[in-house]
Motif scaffolding. Structure first.
Motif, PDB file in Angstrom:
ATOM      1  N   PRO A  39       0.834  -1.206   0.000  1.00  0.00           N
ATOM      2  CA  PRO A  39       0.000   0.000   0.000  1.00  0.00           C
ATOM      3  C   PRO A  39       0.869   1.256   0.000  1.00  0.00           C
ATOM      4  CG  PRO A  39      -0.364  -1.323   2.001  1.00  0.00           C
ATOM      5  CD  PRO A  39       0.713  -1.984   1.216  1.00  0.00           C
ATOM      6  N   LEU A  40       0.411   2.281  -0.684  1.00  0.00           N
ATOM      7  CA  LEU A  40       1.143   3.533  -0.773  1.00  0.00           C
ATOM      8  C   LEU A  40       1.387   4.136   0.608  1.00  0.00           C
ATOM      9  CD1 LEU A  40       2.401   5.312  -2.937  1.00  0.00           C
ATOM     10  CD2 LEU A  40       0.310   6.673  -2.921  1.00  0.00           C
ATOM     11  N   ILE A  41       0.453   3.974   1.515  1.00  0.00           N
ATOM     12  CA  ILE A  41       0.614   4.520   2.858  1.00  0.00           C
ATOM     13  C   ILE A  41       1.816   3.874   3.567  1.00  0.00           C
ATOM     14  CG2 ILE A  41      -0.975   2.989   4.067  1.00  0.00           C
ATOM     15  CD1 ILE A  41      -0.725   6.761   4.594  1.00  0.00           C
ATOM     16  N   LYS A  42       2.077   2.586   3.306  1.00  0.00           N
ATOM     17  CA  LYS A  42       3.252   1.906   3.871  1.00  0.00           C
ATOM     18  C   LYS A  42       4.529   2.548   3.337  1.00  0.00           C
ATOM     19  CE  LYS A  42       5.828  -2.413   3.897  1.00  0.00           C
ATOM     20  NZ  LYS A  42       5.987  -3.735   3.313  1.00  0.00           N
ATOM     21  N   VAL A  43       4.542   2.880   2.059  1.00  0.00           N
ATOM     22  CA  VAL A  43       5.709   3.525   1.461  1.00  0.00           C
ATOM     23  C   VAL A  43       5.981   4.857   2.156  1.00  0.00           C
ATOM     24  CG1 VAL A  43       6.636   4.585  -0.640  1.00  0.00           C
ATOM     25  CG2 VAL A  43       5.395   2.415  -0.783  1.00  0.00           C
ATOM     26  N   ILE A  44       4.938   5.665   2.304  1.00  0.00           N
ATOM     27  CA  ILE A  44       5.096   6.978   2.935  1.00  0.00           C
ATOM     28  C   ILE A  44       5.647   6.824   4.348  1.00  0.00           C
ATOM     29  CG2 ILE A  44       3.851   9.021   3.758  1.00  0.00           C
ATOM     30  CD1 ILE A  44       1.921   8.560   1.328  1.00  0.00           C
ATOM     31  N   GLU A  45       5.060   5.924   5.118  1.00  0.00           N
ATOM     32  CA  GLU A  45       5.516   5.699   6.497  1.00  0.00           C
ATOM     33  C   GLU A  45       6.970   5.234   6.526  1.00  0.00           C
ATOM     34  OE1 GLU A  45       2.579   2.878   7.782  1.00  0.00           O
ATOM     35  OE2 GLU A  45       1.176   4.448   8.414  1.00  0.00           O
ATOM     36  N   THR A  46       7.340   4.333   5.644  1.00  0.00           N
ATOM     37  CA  THR A  46       8.697   3.788   5.612  1.00  0.00           C
ATOM     38  C   THR A  46       9.707   4.845   5.186  1.00  0.00           C
ATOM     39  OG1 THR A  46       7.819   1.588   5.105  1.00  0.00           O
ATOM     40  CG2 THR A  46      10.160   1.944   4.676  1.00  0.00           C
ATOM     41  N   LEU A  47       9.371   5.635   4.174  1.00  0.00           N
ATOM     42  CA  LEU A  47      10.275   6.692   3.728  1.00  0.00           C
ATOM     43  C   LEU A  47      10.519   7.692   4.856  1.00  0.00           C
ATOM     44  CD1 LEU A  47       9.016   7.448   0.087  1.00  0.00           C
ATOM     45  CD2 LEU A  47      10.892   5.950   0.797  1.00  0.00           C
ATOM     46  N   MET A  48       9.449   8.077   5.542  1.00  0.00           N
ATOM     47  CA  MET A  48       9.584   9.027   6.645  1.00  0.00           C
ATOM     48  C   MET A  48      10.406   8.432   7.790  1.00  0.00           C
ATOM     49  SD  MET A  48       5.767  10.735   6.618  1.00  0.00           S
ATOM     50  CE  MET A  48       5.784  10.888   8.366  1.00  0.00           C
ATOM     51  N   ILE A  68       9.976   3.692  -6.408  1.00  0.00           N
ATOM     52  CA  ILE A  68       8.920   4.543  -5.841  1.00  0.00           C
ATOM     53  C   ILE A  68       9.629   5.622  -5.029  1.00  0.00           C
ATOM     54  CG2 ILE A  68       8.520   3.049  -3.830  1.00  0.00           C
ATOM     55  CD1 ILE A  68       5.634   4.770  -5.566  1.00  0.00           C
ATOM     56  N   SER A  69       9.237   6.867  -5.231  1.00  0.00           N
ATOM     57  CA  SER A  69       9.925   7.970  -4.562  1.00  0.00           C
ATOM     58  C   SER A  69       8.947   8.822  -3.761  1.00  0.00           C
ATOM     59  CB  SER A  69      10.633   8.846  -5.594  1.00  0.00           C
ATOM     60  OG  SER A  69       9.678   9.575  -6.346  1.00  0.00           O
ATOM     61  N   ASP A  70       9.518   9.688  -2.941  1.00  0.00           N
ATOM     62  CA  ASP A  70       8.677  10.629  -2.206  1.00  0.00           C
ATOM     63  C   ASP A  70       7.914  11.534  -3.176  1.00  0.00           C
ATOM     64  OD1 ASP A  70      10.915  12.087  -3.027  1.00  0.00           O
ATOM     65  OD2 ASP A  70      11.419  12.802  -1.016  1.00  0.00           O
ATOM     66  N   GLY A  71       8.520  11.828  -4.321  1.00  0.00           N
ATOM     67  CA  GLY A  71       7.836  12.629  -5.341  1.00  0.00           C
ATOM     68  C   GLY A  71       6.603  11.934  -5.895  1.00  0.00           C
ATOM     69  N   ASP A  72       6.701  10.625  -6.099  1.00  0.00           N
ATOM     70  CA  ASP A  72       5.541   9.850  -6.562  1.00  0.00           C
ATOM     71  C   ASP A  72       4.428   9.909  -5.523  1.00  0.00           C
ATOM     72  OD1 ASP A  72       6.987   8.980  -8.865  1.00  0.00           O
ATOM     73  OD2 ASP A  72       7.861   7.338  -7.694  1.00  0.00           O
ATOM     74  N   CYS A  73       4.808   9.815  -4.264  1.00  0.00           N
ATOM     75  CA  CYS A  73       3.826   9.875  -3.166  1.00  0.00           C
ATOM     76  C   CYS A  73       3.209  11.266  -3.069  1.00  0.00           C
ATOM     77  CB  CYS A  73       4.481   9.496  -1.841  1.00  0.00           C
ATOM     78  SG  CYS A  73       5.099   7.789  -1.794  1.00  0.00           S
ATOM     79  N   MET A  74       4.040  12.293  -3.186  1.00  0.00           N
ATOM     80  CA  MET A  74       3.542  13.677  -3.103  1.00  0.00           C
ATOM     81  C   MET A  74       2.529  13.962  -4.210  1.00  0.00           C
ATOM     82  SD  MET A  74       4.851  15.254  -0.526  1.00  0.00           S
ATOM     83  CE  MET A  74       4.745  16.975  -0.907  1.00  0.00           C
ATOM     84  N   LYS A  75       2.827  13.479  -5.396  1.00  0.00           N
ATOM     85  CA  LYS A  75       1.907  13.685  -6.521  1.00  0.00           C
ATOM     86  C   LYS A  75       0.551  13.062  -6.216  1.00  0.00           C
ATOM     87  CE  LYS A  75       1.350  12.945 -11.409  1.00  0.00           C
ATOM     88  NZ  LYS A  75       1.437  11.941 -12.425  1.00  0.00           N
ATOM     89  N   GLN A  76       0.596  11.852  -5.665  1.00  0.00           N
ATOM     90  CA  GLN A  76      -0.656  11.165  -5.351  1.00  0.00           C
ATOM     91  C   GLN A  76      -1.428  11.888  -4.253  1.00  0.00           C
ATOM     92  OE1 GLN A  76      -2.095   8.928  -7.097  1.00  0.00           O
ATOM     93  NE2 GLN A  76      -3.823   8.994  -5.728  1.00  0.00           N
ATOM     94  N   ILE A  77      -0.726  12.347  -3.223  1.00  0.00           N
ATOM     95  CA  ILE A  77      -1.383  13.087  -2.140  1.00  0.00           C
ATOM     96  C   ILE A  77      -2.043  14.339  -2.691  1.00  0.00           C
ATOM     97  CG2 ILE A  77      -0.920  14.467  -0.066  1.00  0.00           C
ATOM     98  CD1 ILE A  77       1.260  12.339   0.612  1.00  0.00           C
ATOM     99  N   SER A  78      -1.328  15.035  -3.539  1.00  0.00           N
ATOM    100  CA  SER A  78      -1.852  16.269  -4.131  1.00  0.00           C
ATOM    101  C   SER A  78      -3.092  15.999  -4.974  1.00  0.00           C
ATOM    102  CB  SER A  78      -0.763  16.923  -4.988  1.00  0.00           C
ATOM    103  OG  SER A  78      -1.281  18.029  -5.667  1.00  0.00           O
ATOM    104  N   GLU A  79      -3.026  15.004  -5.833  1.00  0.00           N
ATOM    105  CA  GLU A  79      -4.165  14.687  -6.696  1.00  0.00           C
ATOM    106  C   GLU A  79      -5.361  14.188  -5.884  1.00  0.00           C
ATOM    107  OE1 GLU A  79      -2.764  11.990  -9.674  1.00  0.00           O
ATOM    108  OE2 GLU A  79      -1.567  13.542 -10.666  1.00  0.00           O
ATOM    109  N   ASN A  80      -5.103  13.355  -4.883  1.00  0.00           N
ATOM    110  CA  ASN A  80      -6.203  12.830  -4.067  1.00  0.00           C
ATOM    111  C   ASN A  80      -6.880  13.952  -3.294  1.00  0.00           C
ATOM    112  OD1 ASN A  80      -5.670  10.327  -5.041  1.00  0.00           O
ATOM    113  ND2 ASN A  80      -5.199   9.402  -3.083  1.00  0.00           N
TER     114      ASN A  80
END
Length: 155
Positions: A39-48, A68-80
């Motif tokens: 899950p994307l949320i796991k990626v965000i938590e792990t990166l942080m 998968i990068s923090d930029g990929d996650c940021m884009k998704q957060i922004s779009e969501n």
């Protein structure tokens, strides 16, 4: 008393031969990786938690599928947020970059630095026999340069 000059043959400075410093000398072998089904949320938590900006995505055979990068996650957060859609069960494979440049472990670090500039990326996965064996980051190159500076560069 005057200045004395030595008129004999000048000795050439001795050139010190050293082996090239290679990517394998500075690459990271112990990597945090993700699965395409994470899950994307796991990626965000792990990166942080690990204070990293991205990580390789591999399959069960440790073959590289993407990054998968923090930029990929940021884009998704922004779009969501824009569409008021929760991240929910979104998976890595939806957002990872699959067009990934890899590098050989035997590349000279100076050539690697040029490749970082050319490709404008933060990390290069290192593949051997089809498997992910490590990664080198821009920070690793900076560490190598500072070590070389201490040994060879004279300012």
């Amino acid at each position: 008393m005057g200045i004395k000059s030595f008129q004999g043959q000048r000795a050439e400075p001795e050139k010190i031969q050293s082996a090239p410093i290679l990517v394998k000398d500075y690459m990271c072998h112990s990597l945090i990786t993700f699965s395409k089904d994470d899950p994307l949320i796991k990626v965000i938590e792990t990166l942080m938690k690990n204070k990293i900006s991205g990580a390789p995505v591999v399959n069960e055979r440790n073959e590289l599928l993407g990054i998968i990068s923090d930029g990929d996650c940021m884009k998704q957060i922004s779009e969501n947020r824009y569409y008021n859609i929760p991240i929910g069960d979104r998976r890595v494979e939806e957002f990872m970059e699959t067009n990934v440049t890899t590098i050989d472990k035997n590349v000279n670090i100076f050539d690697c630095a040029s490749l970082f500039h050319k490709h404008d990326c933060r990390r290069f996965p290192i593949i051997e026999n089809g498997k992910l064996i490590g990664q080198i980051s821009r920070k690793d190159i900076l560490c190598a340069a500072m070590k070389l500076r201490a040994q060879n560069w004279h300012c």
